[in-house]
Design an enzyme around this catalytic site. Structure first.
Site, PDB file in Angstrom:
ATOM      1  N   LYS A   1       0.877  -1.264   0.086  1.00  0.00           N
ATOM      2  CA  LYS A   1       0.017  -0.110   0.033  1.00  0.00           C
ATOM      3  C   LYS A   1       1.129   1.207  -0.010  1.00  0.00           C
ATOM      4  O   LYS A   1       2.001   1.095  -0.127  1.00  0.00           O
ATOM      5  CB  LYS A   1      -1.055   0.083   1.368  1.00  0.00           C
ATOM      6  CG  LYS A   1      -1.930  -1.157   1.182  1.00  0.00           C
ATOM      7  CD  LYS A   1      -2.969  -1.399   0.086  1.00  0.00           C
ATOM      8  CE  LYS A   1      -3.502  -2.883  -0.079  1.00  0.00           C
ATOM      9  NZ  LYS A   1      -4.590  -3.219   0.544  1.00  0.00           N
TER      10      LYS A   1
HETATM   11  C1  LIG Z   1      -5.614  -4.514   0.799  1.00  0.00           C
HETATM   12  C2  LIG Z   1      -6.924  -4.209   0.785  1.00  0.00           C
HETATM   13  C3  LIG Z   1      -7.922  -4.458   2.090  1.00  0.00           C
HETATM   14  C4  LIG Z   1      -7.396  -5.219   2.932  1.00  0.00           C
HETATM   15  O1  LIG Z   1      -6.155  -4.732   3.777  1.00  0.00           O
HETATM   16  P1  LIG Z   1      -5.369  -5.556   4.682  1.00  0.00           P
HETATM   17  O2  LIG Z   1      -4.566  -4.355   5.519  1.00  0.00           O
HETATM   18  O3  LIG Z   1      -4.533  -6.454   4.023  1.00  0.00           O
HETATM   19  O4  LIG Z   1      -6.206  -6.231   5.522  1.00  0.00           O
HETATM   20  C5  LIG Z   1      -8.953  -4.135   1.845  1.00  0.00           C
HETATM   21  N1  LIG Z   1      -9.753  -3.723   0.986  1.00  0.00           N
HETATM   22  C6  LIG Z   1      -8.875  -3.042  -0.187  1.00  0.00           C
HETATM   23  C7  LIG Z   1      -9.748  -2.552  -1.269  1.00  0.00           C
HETATM   24  C8  LIG Z   1      -7.419  -3.573  -0.249  1.00  0.00           C
HETATM   25  O5  LIG Z   1      -7.103  -3.372  -1.290  1.00  0.00           O
END
Ligand SMILES: *Cc1c(COP(=O)(O)O)cnc(C)c1O
Length: 383
Positions: free
Chosen positions: A184
């Site tokens: 991210k």
């Molecule tokens: C990565 C992601 C999540 C989950 O995030 P985590 O921190 O890995 O639990 C949820 N929604 C979207 C759109 C994502 O890209």
């Protein structure tokens, strides 16, 4: 062709982040503590939000937000079919029923008109995802929420920097959920954050995130003396560690710098790929700021001279890591069996999900990496 494989989504980690993690290790306090509290304050300040509650993932953030909103069995939550499975899994974990509304073909975000058509007396919330970092049509969604008395829970996993008409993503409804997963825009390895508008929601989220123990239970081993905790409900083990927050604090220092770098890479791709028979991302909507989390291209076989899956393989052979965000959720057997979802009921998400490819867009990429990605795409696609 480059000699080394370019890993998709590999994060940029700077020396001061490593030092902060080491100094956290040396401090003797690596679990939830002062660094998490500081990270919460810093994220709240960056987002202009009242309350921020750190957790160990965005999945946890979504789950707890739905619970704190009082949503459960018998309730429906409307979301997009073009998202990561965690978005709907969180709804299911809360005992509620996810309902999908198809996306707009241009923005790839949930379409307010499709949402309206899915509202029933059981609908309790809308859960928009700012896909790839592009702001959802929040005016329409907020109007629907106001008219039908619905909670808005934003999935901002791609969108920490995103704004819409001067307001930042995650502050439109009662809850905004963020991810600090390794791929991210800001990372802690694993990690998440919830922005809450109401203080009572923030307090409940803190309790739910740490076993249901009375708030600030993490302070029980501090230098103010041992404090008893009291369990007030069966909560979850969703707390963030200081070790993770150490990384997050120093990452957050660079959130704007890294955003600028990704904006630069984005512009470079738009320029260098525009003559190819691929569909590039739509222009950024006026009065919004894109988070530039994913740079996606649509590979339509007849036009591009190659299928999407062959394109993935050919890029890998060119030593460029690529991703798919996302096959539409109704493609997955579990949702078909449990909820009766069919891809063809969400034609826009189905088409996009079968054609979409994400190219590398990390702030870590060098100019040479970016040139290599462009060269690979130009080699692979018909010209
Ligand atoms: C990565 C992601 C999540 C989950 O995030 P985590 O921190 O890995 O639990 C949820 N929604 C979207 C759109 C994502 O890209």
């Amino acid at each position: 062709m480059r000699s080394e494989f370019l890993i998709f989504g590999s994060p940029r980690i700077a020396e001061d982040e490593i030092e902060e993690v080491v100094s956290c290790l040396r401090s003797g306090w690596i679990g939830t503590g002062p660094r998490v509290a500081e990270f919460e304050r810093r994220v709240a300040a960056y987002k202009g939000a009242e309350h921020a509650v750190a957790v160990n993932s965005c999945t946890a953030a979504l789950h707890l937000s739905i619970l704190a909103a009082g949503i459960g069995p018998g309730d429906e939550v409307i979301t997009t079919p073009l998202t990561f499975c965690a978005t709907v899994n969180a709804i299911l974990h809360a005992g509620a029923t996810p309902v999908l509304a198809d996306v707009d073909p241009v923005s790839m975000n949930i379409d307010p008109e499709q949402v309206q058509a899915k509202i029933t007396p059981r609908t309790k919330a809308i859960l928009p995802v700012h896909f790839a970092g592009r702001a959802c049509a929040m005016t329409g969604l907020c109007q629907l929420a106001a008219t039908h008395n619905l909670t808005i829970i934003e999935d901002c996993a791609h969108a920490i920097e995103t704004t819409y008409q001067g307001r930042t993503a995650g502050t439109f409804g009662d809850f905004g959920c963020f991810s600090f997963y390794v791929t991210k825009n800001v990372i802690t390895g694993e990690g998440g954050m919830i922005l809450a508008r109401k203080p009572e929601h923030a307090a409940r989220l803190k309790v739910l995130a740490l076993h249901g123990m009375s708030s600030d239970a993490w302070k029980r081993f501090g230098d103010e003396g041992y404090k008893h905790y009291l369990v007030t409900e069966a909560g979850f083990k969703y707390n963030m560690m200081d070790l993770q927050a150490a990384l997050g604090l120093r990452q957050l220092d660079k959130v704007e710098e890294y955003w600028h770098r990704r904006a630069e890479i984005w512009a470079r791709y738009m320029d260098a790929l525009s003559d190819l028979p691929l569909e590039l991302p739509a222009p950024v909507e006026p009065d919004t700021r894109h988070g530039y989390h994913l740079f996606t291209v649509l590979v339509e076989e007849e036009r591009a001279g190659i299928s999407r899956d062959a394109f993935l393989g050919a890029m890998t052979a060119q030593k460029i890591g690529v991703g798919v965000h996302y096959l539409s959720l109704p493609e997955h057997p579990y949702y078909q069996e449990r909820l009766g979802w069919k891809p063809e009921d969400y034609p826009q998400a189905k088409r996009i999900g079968r054609q979409i490819v994400s190219l590398p867009l990390s702030a870590k990429l060098t100019d040479q990496d970016v040139a290599d990605v462009i060269e690979a795409v130009r080699t692979v696609v018909r010209r």
